[in-house]
Design an enzyme around this catalytic site. Sequence first.
Site, PDB file in Angstrom:
ATOM      1  N   SER A  95       0.839  -1.197   0.000  1.00 18.87           N
ATOM      2  CA  SER A  95       0.000   0.000   0.000  1.00 18.87           C
ATOM      3  C   SER A  95       0.879   1.255   0.000  1.00 18.87           C
ATOM      4  O   SER A  95       1.754   1.387  -0.852  1.00 18.87           O
ATOM      5  CB  SER A  95      -0.948  -0.048   1.208  1.00 18.87           C
ATOM      6  OG  SER A  95      -1.903   0.989   1.158  1.00 18.87           O
ATOM      7  N   ASP A 217      -9.681  -4.121  -6.201  1.00 15.03           N
ATOM      8  CA  ASP A 217      -9.149  -3.440  -5.017  1.00 15.03           C
ATOM      9  C   ASP A 217      -9.875  -2.103  -4.880  1.00 15.03           C
ATOM     10  O   ASP A 217      -9.811  -1.263  -5.778  1.00 15.03           O
ATOM     11  CB  ASP A 217      -7.637  -3.231  -5.190  1.00 15.03           C
ATOM     12  CG  ASP A 217      -6.956  -2.538  -4.012  1.00 15.03           C
ATOM     13  OD1 ASP A 217      -7.649  -1.898  -3.204  1.00 15.03           O
ATOM     14  OD2 ASP A 217      -5.716  -2.646  -3.906  1.00 15.03           O
ATOM     15  N   HIS A 246      -7.587  -5.003  -0.817  1.00 11.40           N
ATOM     16  CA  HIS A 246      -6.398  -4.179  -0.736  1.00 11.40           C
ATOM     17  C   HIS A 246      -5.291  -4.814   0.113  1.00 11.40           C
ATOM     18  O   HIS A 246      -4.154  -4.364   0.083  1.00 11.40           O
ATOM     19  CB  HIS A 246      -6.780  -2.806  -0.158  1.00 11.40           C
ATOM     20  CG  HIS A 246      -5.692  -1.787  -0.237  1.00 11.40           C
ATOM     21  ND1 HIS A 246      -5.135  -1.391  -1.442  1.00 11.40           N
ATOM     22  CD2 HIS A 246      -5.043  -1.080   0.733  1.00 11.40           C
ATOM     23  CE1 HIS A 246      -4.204  -0.477  -1.204  1.00 11.40           C
ATOM     24  NE2 HIS A 246      -4.107  -0.276   0.100  1.00 11.40           N
TER      25      HIS A 246
END
Length: 272
Positions: A95, A217, A246
């Site tokens: 991320s 996502d 995610h």
Amino acid sequence: MGIVEEAHNVKILGTGDRTIVLAHGFGTDQSVWKHLVPHLVDDYKVVLFDNMGAGTTNPDYFDFERYSTLEGYAYDVIAILEELQIPSCIYVGHSVSAMIGAIASVARPDLFTKLVTVSGSPRYLNDVDYYGGFEQEDLDQLFEAMRSNYKAWCSGFAPLAIGGDMDSVAVQEFSRTLFNMRPDIALSVLQIIFQSDLRHMLPHVTVPCHIIQSMKDLAVPVVVSEYLHQNLGGESIVEVMSTDGHLPQLSSPDIVLPVLLRHIRFDISVDK
């Protein structure tokens, strides 16, 4: 243990000539890598740490000015590598830590043999000729929900981010680490992430980059992985997995672990 190590809860596991650094994303901590670590410790030295602001770190150490940009986190990564005297590493960033690693690699390319990014994005807002997945109005509503009732927001955001069943272990785990963050810190961190735009920096990233992403996502549309691939300054390769969510390393380890291990073990020239 040095000051930097202690502040970031640094753990060093395994033995090996090569070092892997595992960096977590927003709302989690180093525990997000729990499924991956056992597969690495026999062959690599594995460095785990918590980003400042994570619920496992001391909130008194969170400097709102230092972390008003992602550069603050990138300098933390460099400081950890220097304090541990690691000359070079394979950096796996999830991320926001995908972009934090990219920033760090521009400042100190010598410290990184390659970057492996999971669910990374250089910009979350849509723009002319760019699809990031969000309009400003979407983000303003999200931030307002965080301000008004953080616990309720966590309960709603966790299943959306993870994808799939609300009762899943992964959703419960993400809810727990999200709720561990101090609400004002969580809001500040997420605002910095969602309002960031690092597209200009991508051509300066010369370290080889392995881009891994879920097919579906909430935070990162699948086209973003191709955008990264086209705009990074060094060699890159993309693998889109058949996963939903995610945090696929937490929610779909059976699919994600073989992919991650392959990209960690093999370089791009070998993959082709």
